[in-house]
Scaffold this motif. Structure first.
Motif, PDB file in Angstrom:
ATOM      1  N   ASN A  84      -5.327   9.329 -25.023  1.00  0.00           N
ATOM      2  CA  ASN A  84      -6.560   9.936 -25.496  1.00  0.00           C
ATOM      3  C   ASN A  84      -7.742   9.393 -24.693  1.00  0.00           C
ATOM      4  O   ASN A  84      -8.338   8.390 -25.063  1.00  0.00           O
ATOM      5  N   VAL A  85      -8.039  10.051 -23.574  1.00  0.00           N
ATOM      6  CA  VAL A  85      -9.217   9.697 -22.770  1.00  0.00           C
ATOM      7  C   VAL A  85     -10.018  10.967 -22.511  1.00  0.00           C
ATOM      8  O   VAL A  85      -9.492  12.078 -22.580  1.00  0.00           O
ATOM      9  N   ASP A  86     -11.279  10.790 -22.187  1.00  0.00           N
ATOM     10  CA  ASP A  86     -12.178  11.917 -21.936  1.00  0.00           C
ATOM     11  C   ASP A  86     -11.728  12.721 -20.726  1.00  0.00           C
ATOM     12  O   ASP A  86     -11.109  12.191 -19.794  1.00  0.00           O
ATOM     13  N   GLN A  87     -12.121  13.986 -20.733  1.00  0.00           N
ATOM     14  CA  GLN A  87     -11.768  14.886 -19.636  1.00  0.00           C
ATOM     15  C   GLN A  87     -12.360  14.438 -18.306  1.00  0.00           C
ATOM     16  O   GLN A  87     -11.705  14.525 -17.273  1.00  0.00           O
ATOM     17  N   HIS A  88     -13.587  13.891 -18.327  1.00  0.00           N
ATOM     18  CA  HIS A  88     -14.189  13.465 -17.053  1.00  0.00           C
ATOM     19  C   HIS A  88     -13.434  12.281 -16.449  1.00  0.00           C
ATOM     20  O   HIS A  88     -13.350  12.150 -15.226  1.00  0.00           O
ATOM     21  N   ILE A  89     -12.860  11.429 -17.283  1.00  0.00           N
ATOM     22  CA  ILE A  89     -12.035  10.317 -16.779  1.00  0.00           C
ATOM     23  C   ILE A  89     -10.770  10.877 -16.140  1.00  0.00           C
ATOM     24  O   ILE A  89     -10.358  10.445 -15.054  1.00  0.00           O
ATOM     25  N   LYS A  90     -10.164  11.861 -16.789  1.00  0.00           N
ATOM     26  CA  LYS A  90      -8.957  12.479 -16.237  1.00  0.00           C
ATOM     27  C   LYS A  90      -9.249  13.132 -14.883  1.00  0.00           C
ATOM     28  O   LYS A  90      -8.437  13.032 -13.958  1.00  0.00           O
ATOM     29  N   GLU A  91     -10.390  13.771 -14.781  1.00  0.00           N
ATOM     30  CA  GLU A  91     -10.762  14.425 -13.518  1.00  0.00           C
ATOM     31  C   GLU A  91     -10.989  13.402 -12.400  1.00  0.00           C
ATOM     32  O   GLU A  91     -10.577  13.614 -11.261  1.00  0.00           O
ATOM     33  N   LYS A  92     -11.640  12.295 -12.729  1.00  0.00           N
ATOM     34  CA  LYS A  92     -11.843  11.232 -11.727  1.00  0.00           C
ATOM     35  C   LYS A  92     -10.510  10.710 -11.214  1.00  0.00           C
ATOM     36  O   LYS A  92     -10.329  10.491 -10.010  1.00  0.00           O
ATOM     37  N   ILE A  93      -9.582  10.504 -12.135  1.00  0.00           N
ATOM     38  CA  ILE A  93      -8.268   9.985 -11.743  1.00  0.00           C
ATOM     39  C   ILE A  93      -7.548  11.005 -10.870  1.00  0.00           C
ATOM     40  O   ILE A  93      -6.957  10.648  -9.843  1.00  0.00           O
ATOM     41  N   LYS A  94      -7.610  12.261 -11.266  1.00  0.00           N
ATOM     42  CA  LYS A  94      -6.941  13.316 -10.489  1.00  0.00           C
ATOM     43  C   LYS A  94      -7.482  13.372  -9.065  1.00  0.00           C
ATOM     44  O   LYS A  94      -6.723  13.490  -8.096  1.00  0.00           O
ATOM     45  N   LYS A  95      -8.798  13.240  -8.913  1.00  0.00           N
ATOM     46  CA  LYS A  95      -9.412  13.242  -7.569  1.00  0.00           C
ATOM     47  C   LYS A  95      -9.015  12.005  -6.772  1.00  0.00           C
ATOM     48  O   LYS A  95      -8.855  12.058  -5.553  1.00  0.00           O
ATOM     49  N   SER A  96      -8.872  10.882  -7.462  1.00  0.00           N
ATOM     50  CA  SER A  96      -8.537   9.638  -6.757  1.00  0.00           C
ATOM     51  C   SER A  96      -7.085   9.592  -6.296  1.00  0.00           C
ATOM     52  O   SER A  96      -6.722   8.722  -5.503  1.00  0.00           O
ATOM     53  N   LEU A  97      -6.245  10.505  -6.773  1.00  0.00           N
ATOM     54  CA  LEU A  97      -4.831  10.505  -6.376  1.00  0.00           C
ATOM     55  C   LEU A  97      -4.638  10.889  -4.905  1.00  0.00           C
ATOM     56  O   LEU A  97      -3.581  10.621  -4.340  1.00  0.00           O
ATOM     57  N   VAL A  98      -5.650  11.482  -4.289  1.00  0.00           N
ATOM     58  CA  VAL A  98      -5.570  11.820  -2.864  1.00  0.00           C
ATOM     59  C   VAL A  98      -5.376  10.547  -2.047  1.00  0.00           C
ATOM     60  O   VAL A  98      -4.535  10.490  -1.155  1.00  0.00           O
ATOM     61  N   LYS A  99      -6.158   9.538  -2.378  1.00  0.00           N
ATOM     62  CA  LYS A  99      -6.016   8.224  -1.739  1.00  0.00           C
ATOM     63  C   LYS A  99      -6.240   7.174  -2.830  1.00  0.00           C
ATOM     64  O   LYS A  99      -7.347   6.653  -2.996  1.00  0.00           O
ATOM     65  N   PRO A 100      -5.180   6.847  -3.580  1.00  0.00           N
ATOM     66  CA  PRO A 100      -5.339   5.943  -4.727  1.00  0.00           C
ATOM     67  C   PRO A 100      -5.643   4.501  -4.312  1.00  0.00           C
ATOM     68  O   PRO A 100      -5.144   4.013  -3.307  1.00  0.00           O
ATOM     69  N   SER A 101      -6.482   3.874  -5.109  1.00  0.00           N
ATOM     70  CA  SER A 101      -6.773   2.445  -4.921  1.00  0.00           C
ATOM     71  C   SER A 101      -6.274   1.697  -6.155  1.00  0.00           C
ATOM     72  O   SER A 101      -5.919   2.310  -7.161  1.00  0.00           O
ATOM     73  N   LEU A 102      -6.279   0.389  -6.073  1.00  0.00           N
ATOM     74  CA  LEU A 102      -5.805  -0.417  -7.205  1.00  0.00           C
ATOM     75  C   LEU A 102      -6.656  -0.245  -8.460  1.00  0.00           C
ATOM     76  O   LEU A 102      -6.202  -0.539  -9.559  1.00  0.00           O
ATOM     77  N   CYS A 103      -7.867   0.252  -8.293  1.00  0.00           N
ATOM     78  CA  CYS A 103      -8.757   0.378  -9.448  1.00  0.00           C
ATOM     79  C   CYS A 103      -8.918   1.812  -9.949  1.00  0.00           C
ATOM     80  O   CYS A 103      -9.804   2.097 -10.752  1.00  0.00           O
ATOM     81  N   CYS A 104      -8.061   2.736  -9.523  1.00  0.00           N
ATOM     82  CA  CYS A 104      -8.250   4.138  -9.896  1.00  0.00           C
ATOM     83  C   CYS A 104      -8.023   4.403 -11.386  1.00  0.00           C
ATOM     84  O   CYS A 104      -8.520   5.397 -11.913  1.00  0.00           O
TER      85      CYS A 104
ATOM     86  N   PRO B 150       0.815  -1.228   0.000  1.00  0.00           N
ATOM     87  CA  PRO B 150       0.000   0.000   0.000  1.00  0.00           C
ATOM     88  C   PRO B 150       0.847   1.276   0.000  1.00  0.00           C
ATOM     89  O   PRO B 150       0.403   2.321  -0.462  1.00  0.00           O
ATOM     90  N   ASP B 151       2.081   1.186   0.469  1.00  0.00           N
ATOM     91  CA  ASP B 151       2.970   2.350   0.494  1.00  0.00           C
ATOM     92  C   ASP B 151       3.423   2.747  -0.917  1.00  0.00           C
ATOM     93  O   ASP B 151       3.790   3.906  -1.141  1.00  0.00           O
ATOM     94  N   ASP B 152       3.402   1.792  -1.843  1.00  0.00           N
ATOM     95  CA  ASP B 152       3.842   2.066  -3.216  1.00  0.00           C
ATOM     96  C   ASP B 152       2.741   2.671  -4.085  1.00  0.00           C
ATOM     97  O   ASP B 152       3.033   3.260  -5.128  1.00  0.00           O
ATOM     98  N   LEU B 153       1.493   2.511  -3.674  1.00  0.00           N
ATOM     99  CA  LEU B 153       0.381   2.990  -4.500  1.00  0.00           C
ATOM    100  C   LEU B 153       0.436   4.487  -4.803  1.00  0.00           C
ATOM    101  O   LEU B 153       0.298   4.867  -5.973  1.00  0.00           O
ATOM    102  N   PRO B 154       0.648   5.362  -3.808  1.00  0.00           N
ATOM    103  CA  PRO B 154       0.621   6.796  -4.119  1.00  0.00           C
ATOM    104  C   PRO B 154       1.677   7.234  -5.136  1.00  0.00           C
ATOM    105  O   PRO B 154       1.366   7.943  -6.090  1.00  0.00           O
ATOM    106  N   TRP B 155       2.922   6.807  -4.964  1.00  0.00           N
ATOM    107  CA  TRP B 155       3.950   7.278  -5.889  1.00  0.00           C
ATOM    108  C   TRP B 155       3.803   6.651  -7.272  1.00  0.00           C
ATOM    109  O   TRP B 155       4.068   7.300  -8.283  1.00  0.00           O
ATOM    110  N   LYS B 156       3.336   5.398  -7.340  1.00  0.00           N
ATOM    111  CA  LYS B 156       3.101   4.782  -8.645  1.00  0.00           C
ATOM    112  C   LYS B 156       1.935   5.467  -9.373  1.00  0.00           C
ATOM    113  O   LYS B 156       1.992   5.696 -10.575  1.00  0.00           O
ATOM    114  N   ALA B 157       0.885   5.782  -8.619  1.00  0.00           N
ATOM    115  CA  ALA B 157      -0.270   6.468  -9.207  1.00  0.00           C
ATOM    116  C   ALA B 157       0.138   7.845  -9.725  1.00  0.00           C
ATOM    117  O   ALA B 157      -0.256   8.256 -10.829  1.00  0.00           O
ATOM    118  N   GLU B 158       0.916   8.566  -8.955  1.00  0.00           N
ATOM    119  CA  GLU B 158       1.398   9.893  -9.378  1.00  0.00           C
ATOM    120  C   GLU B 158       2.250   9.773 -10.645  1.00  0.00           C
ATOM    121  O   GLU B 158       2.126  10.585 -11.558  1.00  0.00           O
TER     122      GLU B 158
END
Length: 183
Positions: free
Chosen positions: A124-144, A100-108
């Motif tokens: 090439n992904v939609d803007q809403h997908i990019k926004e969801k990912i950006k929000k999930s970086l606060v506490k990333p999960s394996l499925c972000c 779990p310690d590796d998730l944040p830096w790998k996600a970033e």
């Protein structure tokens, strides 16, 4: 100087013609032996490129085979779209993270390399997908990255994959695997 009759026919057109002939042979063979299934023989013509092609036809199977994956990656590089396969592979690696310690830096790292606007390998992904990912970086999960990965997979499957199936790289690999299978 006489004109060549088949000068404009490409290899894949001849292959498609041969597949049609093989299909006709198989149907005729099945019709001949329909009454007595035990008398049906397997002819070498039934073990054709078409059968081998069906084995390797799905993109999912290709991504599990190192030789085909490398050829597909090289093909995408030649089309200047290798960021798609690289993102997909990065997501697979991210999903297999056990600490779990590796998730944040790998996600970033994935976000900065593939997702953020003007990223060096922006996908090439939609803007809403990019926004969801950006929000999930606060506490990333394996499925972000799942939604973005699925989107990129579908792009490859619908766009790059069919062109790859007609590329020289793929055709030579399938030819090599067929000759090794017969030996």
């Amino acid at each position: 100087m006489p004109k060549l009759l088949f000068s404009k026919i490409r290899f894949y057109e001849i292959r498609d013609l041969m597949q049609n002939v093989t299909r006709i042979d198989i149907v005729l063979n099945q019709m001949r032996h329909k009454k007595d299934p035990s008398s049906r023989l397997t002819y070498p013509s039934e073990l054709t490129w078409q059968t081998d092609h069906k084995i390797h036809m799905t993109l999912r199977k290709l991504l599990q085979d190192e030789k085909y994956l490398a050829a597909f990656h090289n093909f995408l590089q030649s089309e200047f779209s290798e960021e798609n396969i690289e993102f997909w592979l990065a997501c697979e690696d991210f999903r297999s993270t056990t600490s779990p310690d590796d998730l944040p830096w790998k996600a970033e790292e994935i976000y900065h390399k593939f997702i953020q606007p003007a990223a060096c390998r922006e996908i090439n992904v939609d803007q809403h997908i990019k926004e969801k990912i950006k929000k999930s970086l606060v506490k990333p999960s394996l499925c972000c990255f799942d939604e973005a990965q699925k989107h990129v997979y579908l792009l490859m499957e619908r766009d790059s994959w069919p062109r790859f199936l007609h590329s020289d790289a793929y055709l030579s690999l399938t030819h090599k695997s067929r000759t090794q299978w017969y030996i």
